[in-house]
Design a protein around this motif. Structure first.
Motif, PDB file in Angstrom:
ATOM      1  N   UNK A  90     -36.783  -9.808  55.951  1.00 28.84           N
ATOM      2  CA  UNK A  90     -36.655  -9.051  57.314  1.00 28.84           C
ATOM      3  C   UNK A  90     -35.929  -7.791  57.074  1.00 28.84           C
ATOM      4  N   UNK A  91     -35.876  -7.821  55.441  1.00 21.34           N
ATOM      5  CA  UNK A  91     -34.837  -6.826  54.759  1.00 21.34           C
ATOM      6  C   UNK A  91     -33.656  -6.684  55.034  1.00 21.34           C
ATOM      7  N   UNK A  92     -32.545  -5.571  54.806  1.00 23.69           N
ATOM      8  CA  UNK A  92     -30.728  -5.606  54.431  1.00 23.69           C
ATOM      9  C   UNK A  92     -30.885  -5.380  56.320  1.00 23.69           C
ATOM     10  N   UNK A  93     -30.400  -5.539  56.693  1.00 22.78           N
ATOM     11  CA  UNK A  93     -29.762  -5.412  58.115  1.00 22.78           C
ATOM     12  C   UNK A  93     -28.603  -6.142  58.286  1.00 22.78           C
ATOM     13  N   UNK A  94     -28.591  -6.015  59.952  1.00 29.53           N
ATOM     14  CA  UNK A  94     -27.199  -7.364  60.312  1.00 29.53           C
ATOM     15  C   UNK A  94     -27.913  -8.044  60.587  1.00 29.53           C
ATOM     16  N   UNK A  95     -27.192  -8.815  60.026  1.00 33.87           N
ATOM     17  CA  UNK A  95     -27.080 -10.672  60.304  1.00 33.87           C
ATOM     18  C   UNK A  95     -26.615 -11.439  60.985  1.00 33.87           C
ATOM     19  N   UNK A  96     -25.528 -11.551  61.357  1.00 30.99           N
ATOM     20  CA  UNK A  96     -24.893 -12.462  62.578  1.00 30.99           C
ATOM     21  C   UNK A  96     -23.926 -11.610  63.605  1.00 30.99           C
ATOM     22  N   UNK A  97     -23.918 -12.015  64.383  1.00 29.37           N
ATOM     23  CA  UNK A  97     -22.377 -11.612  65.184  1.00 29.37           C
ATOM     24  C   UNK A  97     -21.250 -12.642  65.150  1.00 29.37           C
ATOM     25  N   UNK A  98     -20.234 -12.124  65.140  1.00 32.94           N
ATOM     26  CA  UNK A  98     -18.891 -12.973  64.592  1.00 32.94           C
ATOM     27  C   UNK A  98     -18.000 -12.319  66.163  1.00 32.94           C
ATOM     28  N   UNK A  99     -17.837 -13.847  67.011  1.00 34.31           N
ATOM     29  CA  UNK A  99     -16.906 -13.780  68.314  1.00 34.31           C
ATOM     30  C   UNK A  99     -15.674 -14.368  67.866  1.00 34.31           C
ATOM     31  N   UNK A 100     -14.846 -13.673  68.214  1.00 29.98           N
ATOM     32  CA  UNK A 100     -12.992 -14.840  68.017  1.00 29.98           C
ATOM     33  C   UNK A 100     -12.657 -15.264  69.403  1.00 29.98           C
ATOM     34  N   UNK A 101     -12.228 -16.192  69.397  1.00 32.12           N
ATOM     35  CA  UNK A 101     -11.297 -17.356  69.875  1.00 32.12           C
ATOM     36  C   UNK A 101     -10.079 -17.860  69.347  1.00 32.12           C
ATOM     37  N   UNK A 102      -9.369 -18.166  70.038  1.00 28.60           N
ATOM     38  CA  UNK A 102      -8.367 -18.555  70.285  1.00 28.60           C
ATOM     39  C   UNK A 102      -8.562 -19.882  69.790  1.00 28.60           C
ATOM     40  N   UNK A 132     -13.302 -11.360  71.506  1.00 28.28           N
ATOM     41  CA  UNK A 132     -13.693  -9.322  71.191  1.00 28.28           C
ATOM     42  C   UNK A 132     -14.861  -9.800  69.855  1.00 28.28           C
ATOM     43  N   UNK A 133     -15.284  -9.108  69.542  1.00 31.05           N
ATOM     44  CA  UNK A 133     -16.021  -8.784  67.932  1.00 31.05           C
ATOM     45  C   UNK A 133     -15.072  -8.850  67.706  1.00 31.05           C
ATOM     46  N   UNK A 134     -15.218 -10.095  66.219  1.00 28.64           N
ATOM     47  CA  UNK A 134     -14.809 -10.277  65.566  1.00 28.64           C
ATOM     48  C   UNK A 134     -14.708  -9.592  64.499  1.00 28.64           C
ATOM     49  N   UNK A 135     -16.615  -9.912  63.775  1.00 28.62           N
ATOM     50  CA  UNK A 135     -17.154  -9.085  62.635  1.00 28.62           C
ATOM     51  C   UNK A 135     -18.390  -8.522  62.728  1.00 28.62           C
TER      52      UNK A 135
END
Lengths: 134, 134
Positions: free
Chosen positions: B73-85, B5-8
């Protein structure tokens, strides 16, 4: 306001089918719903990615919120949706905390959910959606 | 690859303390960790927001990845981190699926986590991080 967690991440894309295929191929995403919201000018696919949710958004025309976002910034993360079990209470709390609301009252979003948007200027550039969940 | 899922969600900000205060005040965020990663030129605060995690990133200088992102781009969402084992298996799978990897092998990220970045061009404009979790 009480937040349960991230409900979904809204991602603006130019080609919905291509983006769905990419998320399936790279990250094992599973299609949950497809929907169109004419009032917002978007076609959308909701994906499950592990226990999280990604909402891919393709504009139905250039002169739509997501169409203007795509033209200005290109494809990428469009908004972050936070789940709450009391959207009216959440909007009261946000208003009392001085957050600039795009929607003063909840409106009907994709998949029949009750949603409201908070202005990105209130959240350091992050367009934030509040979503009512049971 | 198998995604938990999304880690952060990584969010670029110009003022870390102000942004922490905003997320606390509006969304009841709780500070989980603070860290600096000199090699990446960022100071970071990890926040719990319900059962999700937001990572606020402030650049330590203009000529850093997050500094250049902020300038462009100014402040805002920079990346999406996905968790894996299984991060090594994940990178093999992503490479085999034709995804352009920024990191061919995992490196040490914030809070001692093993991470690797996938190029945004491979994910329709979304800078995606893979994070190893137990």
């Amino acid at each position: 306001m009480h937040v349960r967690g991230i409900h979904h991440l809204g991602v603006a894309v130019a080609d919905l089918d291509e983006a769905v295929e990419t998320w399936q191929r790279l990250f094992g995403a599973i299609v949950e719903h497809r929907d169109s919201l004419e009032s917002q000018g978007v076609d959308a696919v909701s994906l499950r990615v592990g226990d999280s949710r990604i909402e891919l958004l393709m504009p139905s025309g250039e002169d739509t919120p997501v169409g203007r976002f795509l033209a200005r910034r290109g494809p990428g993360v469009h908004h972050v949706a936070l789940a709450t079990d009391d959207i009216n209470g959440a909007l009261r709390d946000l208003d009392a905390a001085g957050a600039q609301l795009i929607d003063q009252i909840p409106r009907r979003g994709l998949y029949g959910l009750e949603v409201a948007f908070v202005h990105p200027d209130a959240v350091h550039g992050v367009l934030t959606e509040v979503v009512s969940t049971d």
